[in-house]
Each structure stands twice: as C-alpha cells, then as structure tokens.
Design an enzyme around this catalytic site. Sequence first.
Site, PDB file in Angstrom:
ATOM      1  N   GLU A  27       0.736  -1.223  -0.180  1.00 29.81           N
ATOM      2  CA  GLU A  27      -0.010  -0.063  -0.086  1.00 29.81           C
ATOM      3  C   GLU A  27       0.795   1.295   0.057  1.00 29.81           C
ATOM      4  O   GLU A  27       1.849   1.247   0.676  1.00 29.81           O
ATOM      5  CB  GLU A  27      -0.986  -0.243   1.189  1.00 29.81           C
ATOM      6  CG  GLU A  27      -1.844   1.132   1.432  1.00 29.81           C
ATOM      7  CD  GLU A  27      -2.388   1.233   2.865  1.00 29.81           C
ATOM      8  OE1 GLU A  27      -3.304   1.887   2.545  1.00 29.81           O
ATOM      9  OE2 GLU A  27      -2.080   0.554   3.637  1.00 29.81           O
TER      10      GLU A  27
ATOM     11  N   LYS B 107     -10.062   0.525  -2.029  1.00 30.23           N
ATOM     12  CA  LYS B 107     -10.142   0.205  -0.477  1.00 30.23           C
ATOM     13  C   LYS B 107     -11.788   0.483  -0.228  1.00 30.23           C
ATOM     14  O   LYS B 107     -11.948   1.607  -0.579  1.00 30.23           O
ATOM     15  CB  LYS B 107      -9.247   0.976   0.457  1.00 30.23           C
ATOM     16  CG  LYS B 107      -9.414   0.524   1.873  1.00 30.23           C
ATOM     17  CD  LYS B 107      -8.275   1.334   2.764  1.00 30.23           C
ATOM     18  CE  LYS B 107      -8.326   0.904   4.153  1.00 30.23           C
ATOM     19  NZ  LYS B 107      -7.149   1.430   4.824  1.00 30.23           N
TER      20      LYS B 107
ATOM     21  N   CYS C 268      -4.933  -2.834   4.126  1.00 31.99           N
ATOM     22  CA  CYS C 268      -4.588  -2.625   5.482  1.00 31.99           C
ATOM     23  C   CYS C 268      -5.623  -3.028   6.247  1.00 31.99           C
ATOM     24  O   CYS C 268      -5.947  -4.262   6.498  1.00 31.99           O
ATOM     25  CB  CYS C 268      -4.384  -1.069   5.425  1.00 31.99           C
ATOM     26  SG  CYS C 268      -3.623  -0.362   7.026  1.00 31.99           S
TER      27      CYS C 268
END
Length: 623
Positions: free
Chosen positions: A377, A439, A490
């Site tokens: 990321e 995301k 994440c």
Amino acid sequence: MHPGSDTSAGATASGEAADAPVSRPAEPPTAAPEPVAAPGAEPAVRATRRQRVARWSRREARRTALAAASGLALGFAFPPYDLWPLSLLAVAALALLTRGRTARQGAWTGFAFGLPFFVLLLKWLDVVGWDAVIGLSLAESLFFVPLGAGLALTSRLPGWPLWAACLWVAEEWARDRLPFGGFPWGRLAFANTGSPFTPLAALGGAPLVTFGVALASTLLAVAVVALWRVYALAGGRAATAPGTTPSAVANAPLDADPAAPADAAGSEADEDAAAGPEPAPAARTSGPRLLRGALPAVEAIALAGAVTLAGFLVPVPTDADDTVNIAVVQGNVQQPGMDFLGRPMKILNNHVEATLRLAEDVKAGRAPQPDLVIWPENASDLDPYKYREAYARIDLAVKSIGVPVLVGALVDHPTKQGYVENQGIVWDPRTGPGASYTKQHPVPFGEYVPFRDQLSKVISRLDRVPRDFYPGGHSGVMQVGPAKLGDVICFEVAYDEIVRDTVNAGARALVIQTNNATYGRSGQPEQQLVMSRLRAIEHGRAVVTAAPSGISAVVAPDGTIEQRTKEFTQDVLSARIPLRDDITVADRIGAVPEWVLAMVGVLSCAAAIMVSRRGRTDEKGMQ
C-alpha cells in the site's frame, strides 16, 4: 465479598432453624419495627449524593481494581506480548467479578475492565497523541458497559457460561459495525491465532473462535465458584447467604440463583444489598459431602478442556490446486511516524530500486523468476495517472522484471473533486496499468474525517488529513499474471465480511497491501499480522502481506508464517504459494453463526430480566 461467592439481598434466620431439631413450625420472618424517634430528637437526615458516591466507591474499589487488572491481563494476551492463555484467565475473571451483581454494578465492572485493556492494546496510537489513545479507548470501552451488565444479569440463569459466551460475540458484533463502520481491534479471536481454538475459524470464522474462548473461560469461572464453595464448607464458612446450612451449600447446583437482589436492574438499595454482609460461621462438612461438592468443578474443568481441544478435530484444508511464484518488495520509508512519506517520490523510488535489483538477481541466477510481484500500500505516493514521472518509474520497474506487478498507489478520484482513492493496480509489462481495486473501508479520522466542517474548527490536528478517501464499491479479486488474487488493503483484514466476500468472489490466494510505517516498532504491525494468520485458516488460503516498512510476510493456509521481514529494512521475499479453489465451511455459511450467537446473547438478557420480574411478582403475592 470473594469474587466467587454468592450474594444475598439480606440475612435471614432460616438456616439455623433448618439444622435444629423440629419442635414447632417455624415462624415466618417478620419485619423489624420502625424505630421511633425520641421526643425532641432531630429527624434522620437522608444521605447526600456525595455520601452515597463515597460509600459506593469504597464498596466497589477492590472489585474495580481487580477488573482493571484483568483488563490489562487481556491486553497482554495480544501481540507484541502474545500470551494467549491470559485471554482465558481475563475472561474468567470478568465472569467472576460480575456474577451475582446488579446490572448497574456489572456495567461499571465491564467499563473498568475495558478501559485499561484498550489503552494497553492501542498504545501504538501515541504517535498521533495520547489523547487519541485515551479517546479511542474510552469509545471502545463503552461496548463493555452492556457486556458487563449482561454478564451480571445472565449469571442468574441456568447454563450461564453459554449465555456469557454469546454475549462476548454480541459485543464484538457491535464493535465490528459501530460507529462509522466499526473498529474490530481487540477481538478475542485475534488473541488466539496460535492457540487450540484457532482451527474453529474454518467452521465459523472469527466469531466462533471468540465464542469458544469465552465459553471455555466462563466454564473455568464455574469451576472456581464450585471450588470456593468446597473451600467454604471445609473451612466452616457458608458460601452463600448468611444462615445457609452446609448441606444446602454442598448440594446447591452451580446454576442456582446466587441469592441476588430482587431488582436485577440495579437500584441503589439493591446495590447495597448485593454487597451483602460477611458469611456467617457454619459447621464443618464431612469428606463425602466435600467430594460431592467438588464434582461440579471437575465437570466444568472437563467441559472447558473439551471446548479447548475441539479445535484439533476441525480439518484445516491446505491442499493446493495450483502454485505460483511470487516476490514481495519491501522498499522501506524515509522515516517512521506521521511524516513517513518524506519528500515526494522517495518511497516510490525505494520500491523501484528494490525491484530493479531483484531483476538483476533473477538474470544472474541469484533469485528465482517470479510469476508476479507485489508492492505494498502507498508504494507510489504520487498518482501515476497524473504525474508522468511516477508513471515512468513504475513502468521501468515492471518492464525490468518482466511480469505483472500489483502496485499500491494513491489516485485522485476521476469524478469527485477533492477525493482520493487508495488503490491496488495491476501493472502489466506490456500493456501498463489495468484492473484495480479501491479500498472499501477507509479509516475514519485517518483516511477521512466525519463531520469535517464542524470538527475541524475545534480539532486542528484534523488538518493533517487534507483530503478524504473515497470508498470502493467491489471486492478486490483481480487476475495478476497466472493467479487470481484477492486484494485486501490494510485495516480491512480485520473485517470479516470484506475478506469473506473476496474469497467467495473467486480469490485463490489473498494479498494484504498495508502501510504500517506510522506505527512502526509499536506492536501494531504484529497485531495486524496475526489477523492474516487467522484469515489464512478461516478461508483456507495463503495470505501474502506486503508493507513498505514491514512487517511483510508469507502465511500458509494452515496459518504458519513461512517468511517475514524485519521492520524498517529494504527486503524482498520470494516464495511459491498454493492456489486453492475450494472454500471452507466458514465461507459457505458466512455471518450466520455470528448473528445467531449474538441474538442468543441478547435474548438471554431479556430472559434474565423477565425471570427477575416474575420473582418479584411472586414474592409480592406471598406477602
């Protein structure tokens, strides 16, 4: 009052009569006559609120301290300490501290347990500020208020360990969703990613692991209650209300109502009564009765052991349908902390240079040729579609290695001005950027600011989040070279539904693109890595974690960490990972176990309240 003892709404004299020879019918207890004030005496003064608070504080001080210590013990069950057996002891302690209490007392005990737990667990947020640590810990601790109240209420019901375990699932169900999409950090399952409970994830996901841990823990609490009764009998002191005979104590079932006050909701008078006087002396009990009294403890320990070992009976699928060679590039950052990005393109160049060296090693035969490469990321801190230099550097690295690279990048939203997207982009050496995943669950106050116009006026620190991240609308399944991978970015690894939907959409292996540079060397990367271990077992998939500053890792479908990097180093991991098509039982049934267990927990509280009210109605009818 000992944590394992029963409580009473008041003392009676019936116990002594029970052991005495029967000579005449027992007189029903009569209320004591109200004292008559002497002529000229001043009327009694009602205690002030301050006096009542002081009395309550003195009474609850020891229990509150024990709850806080138990909460800290639960915190040490999580990484970086990783002492998972403490999770059993901490949950058992909370069950004991709330047993037989009023709902109000249980609620306070739950809060006293939760606050130190979250402060220890989330202390990695101190890089933002200790006010952030305390603020988030307070918010998360509020979920332990109804948990504590529910534990106190259901401790009066038969089978209370089962209801307690369901309440733990209900508490985590709520924290997983509220507010702003929830924050599921600190689930019991995440403290047990290397324990006998872990394989339960393949059957019912993280909620079933939590249920198993809580059930085994509360059964241990049952054993403590039973052993305390035996100890009280052996020492000649009653374990229940004053006046209770030794035979009644020895034969009392563990599920019996611990003589709780009539009002389970917890009025001030009930709380005074729940504290109860000290147990009264009683005659010592013979050996056979002590043995019979110890049987419930043995049974509870045996059941707790069976629940603990049940995970070993769960098959964890690991057979590969295919394999693929991968390389994970950890380029490192300029500095840890809030300003990890450093100067523009610094992080991007780190990953480009590491990939160029990997290509040289492959040509020289020092490293195997990968089928695909994974960047973490934020590997590109500049939008490659907007900044030509960033595009050129990525393209150079991809063409040098000659295989598709999954690139983590921040990209401006194409239609919504001022928004940015956190993406994983499949970059092909011939055709350039292609499929991408955005995301779905941006972090509130980290990647977007709720109520920005209002809060930014009073919290200047929110200016450090200049633009809001826009959420994606689909799962991260993408074809990356020969492999169909599921991208999860994440903190999304902590959310059951996001990972499950990705696997059910066809992902043959999982990739966690993450960036923990802000919280490096704080324990947070370790806490996130164990979530990857749990997801591997839950879904029967290899999990690859890629982080710019570490910890990057390769996790096998059985949860084994096969490779991992050190933090704040530049490194490359090369591995052959299995690709699997079959899905686990947990994937098939989805969130059904969580919803069912949570609903049972809530309904058990309703049942406890109804039983308490019915008991008060019966008592009034007999008067």
